[in-house]
Design an enzyme around this catalytic site. Sequence first.
Site, PDB file in Angstrom:
ATOM      1  CG  HIS A  29      -6.220  50.471  79.441  1.00 61.57           C
ATOM      2  ND1 HIS A  29      -6.313  49.382  78.598  1.00 61.57           N
ATOM      3  CD2 HIS A  29      -5.064  51.103  79.107  1.00 61.57           C
ATOM      4  CE1 HIS A  29      -5.267  49.350  77.794  1.00 61.57           C
ATOM      5  NE2 HIS A  29      -4.488  50.384  78.084  1.00 61.57           N
TER       6      HIS A  29
ATOM      7  CG  ASP B 243      -4.179  52.105  82.465  1.00 62.45           C
ATOM      8  OD1 ASP B 243      -5.272  52.692  82.319  1.00 62.45           O
ATOM      9  OD2 ASP B 243      -3.254  52.182  81.637  1.00 62.45           O
TER      10      ASP B 243
ATOM     11  CG  HIS C 111      -2.572  47.150  82.390  1.00 60.63           C
ATOM     12  ND1 HIS C 111      -3.679  47.617  81.707  1.00 60.63           N
ATOM     13  CD2 HIS C 111      -1.593  48.075  82.217  1.00 60.63           C
ATOM     14  CE1 HIS C 111      -3.382  48.771  81.136  1.00 60.63           C
ATOM     15  NE2 HIS C 111      -2.128  49.085  81.432  1.00 60.63           N
TER      16      HIS C 111
END
Length: 274
Positions: A76, A42, A11
């Site tokens: 994501h 992600d 992230h």
Amino acid sequence: MGVTICIGDIHGYIHKLERVWMNLEHELRESFDDSTVIFLGDYCDRGPDTAKVIDFLVSLPERYPSQKHVFLCGNHDFAFAAFLRLLPPPPDGFSLFDTWKEYQKNEEREGWWSGEGYEEMHIQGRRWAGNIRDRYNVKKGIDFKGSIYDAAPTFESYGVPHGDGGLMKAVPEKHRKFLQDLVWVHEEEEVDTGDPEMSRTKLIAVHAGLEITKSVEEQLKVLYERDVTFPRVEALSGRKNVWEIPIESCCACPFCATAASCHTGVTREENNTC
């Protein structure tokens, strides 16, 4: 048999990634050089350094040529790729507009992106680049960062403001190729667990998990084909519905099956025995 490492949910935090990598290198020493490293997806959003994270990841095959690197797609990353029009093409006769229908009631609240070319964009790309109306995230007790995906820091890491269509030109080709090539599932037929009671296992690595109510064969087919006709791919986006590994996932092998996933807040390894 070499060491298998799973790393999930980076992230956009390059310093945390570098620290994890340094610690692994220190702890595993010689065995680190020929290990299999599976990144569970992600890589973007939330943190400030998505562009630097992807730079780090694409550099690994050259820096560690004896390692095996696997890069899985997270929800994501799927949405980031959808916005950049990098998803696999849908089958003939299917329009990505059709992925909106089930959730169109949320369009105003989530502020879906409606810039140039939005008409043929997957719903997750529109949600990712959108501007959510209610900024406060009640579940987390903090504000959203731009969209429901917290995508603003990703835009900013490439030098453009959140929601700016200029991101499509700002993302370098090597990053586009990285996103385009992400796999949705990976299997290792035999992994050493280090556990004397279960010395070896088949590993199924996927970002969120597999649904216990559906056949494993059916789910793996969707994942290997990278089927973009679903508005939401549960193996990448699911929560409670993918917490438990389906028992049938281990019935084809003479030893245990392990599912490695992240996404739900912790990186999980769940075992089933035949």
